[in-house]
Design an enzyme around this catalytic site. Structure first.
Site, short mmCIF file in Angstrom:
data_model
loop_
_atom_site.label_atom_id
_atom_site.label_comp_id
_atom_site.label_asym_id
_atom_site.label_seq_id
_atom_site.Cartn_x
_atom_site.Cartn_y
_atom_site.Cartn_z
N LYS A 1 -21.87 11.69 54.26
CA LYS A 1 -22.44 12.73 54.93
C LYS A 1 -22.31 12.54 56.77
CE LYS A 1 -23.07 14.39 50.64
NZ LYS A 1 -22.12 13.38 49.90
N TYR B 1 -29.73 15.21 56.22
CA TYR B 1 -29.24 14.15 56.04
C TYR B 1 -29.36 13.56 56.78
CZ TYR B 1 -27.52 10.70 53.12
OH TYR B 1 -27.68 9.39 52.39
N SER C 1 -25.78 7.64 40.10
CA SER C 1 -27.16 6.68 40.72
C SER C 1 -28.00 8.00 40.27
CB SER C 1 -26.47 6.65 42.23
OG SER C 1 -26.13 7.64 43.02
#
Length: 195
Positions: free
Chosen positions: A147, A155, A191
């Site tokens: 990202k 983020y 995750s």
């Protein structure tokens, strides 16, 4: 797992060269930290592993769950936050390698709480860098994200900035100080908070 191979290559050409090293993993009780610590334990590569995270309960669970594969008792647990430079400096005392995996990573949290994202992901990166320089750490690897490439979210922007800080830190320390690297990867199946 591919992230481990990237981390291993950032550490040194071979695992043999880091045997006997002491490690500190920020965000050590997160998905990556937990898996990487298991990897180090199974490899028998680390002399000491400092698990640095905010969650006392997750640290308790990790200690219970990994006791059987840690007969040499290499694990050490420290409650702390990457927002606290003094605590980081203390945690890094005698550490050779830092793997900085602590982050706020949920996209929707970043949109709603961008200031908190900056405090953890950007200011936290500065704290890790400066604490490592002060403590005489040899190598520091910052975990980043896909990202960070052309970011469109708080983020991603915070991780892109953290990458820049890590790479630029090599200009300040020179050859005598810690060597800083960045490992960028993407979503990992099963995750916490990911795909």
């Amino acid at each position: 797992p591919s992230a481990f191979i990237l981390i291993q290559s950032a550490l040194s050409p071979t695992m043999y060269e880091i045997r006997g090293a002491s490690f500190l993993i920020t965000g050590g009780t997160g998905s990556f930290g937990t898996a990487f610590i298991k990897y180090l334990l199974y490899q028998g590569a680390a002399d000491r592993i400092v698990v640095y995270s905010r969650s006392e309960y997750k640290q308790f669970q990790m200690a219970q769950g990994l006791a059987i594969i840690d007969p040499r008792q290499t694990l050490r647990f420290m409650i702390g936050d990457v927002r606290d430079r003094d605590r980081l400096r203390r945690a890094m005392n005698g550490v050779d390698v830092v793997v900085h995996a602590a982050a706020l990573k949920r996209i929707e949290v970043g949109f709603y709480n961008p200031v908190e994202m900056v405090k953890t992901n950007v200011d936290g990166a500065v704290n890790v860098i400066e604490a490592a320089q002060d403590a005489g750490v040899k190598k520091v690897i910052g975990l980043s994200s896909d990202k960070a490439y052309q970011p469109i979210s708080p983020y991603g922007t915070s991780k892109a900035m953290a990458e820049s800080l890590f790479i630029a830190a090599n200009n300040i320390t020179g050859w005598g100080g810690p060597r800083f690297s960045v490992c960028r990867y993407g979503n990992v199946w099963n995750s916490m908070g990911s795909v």
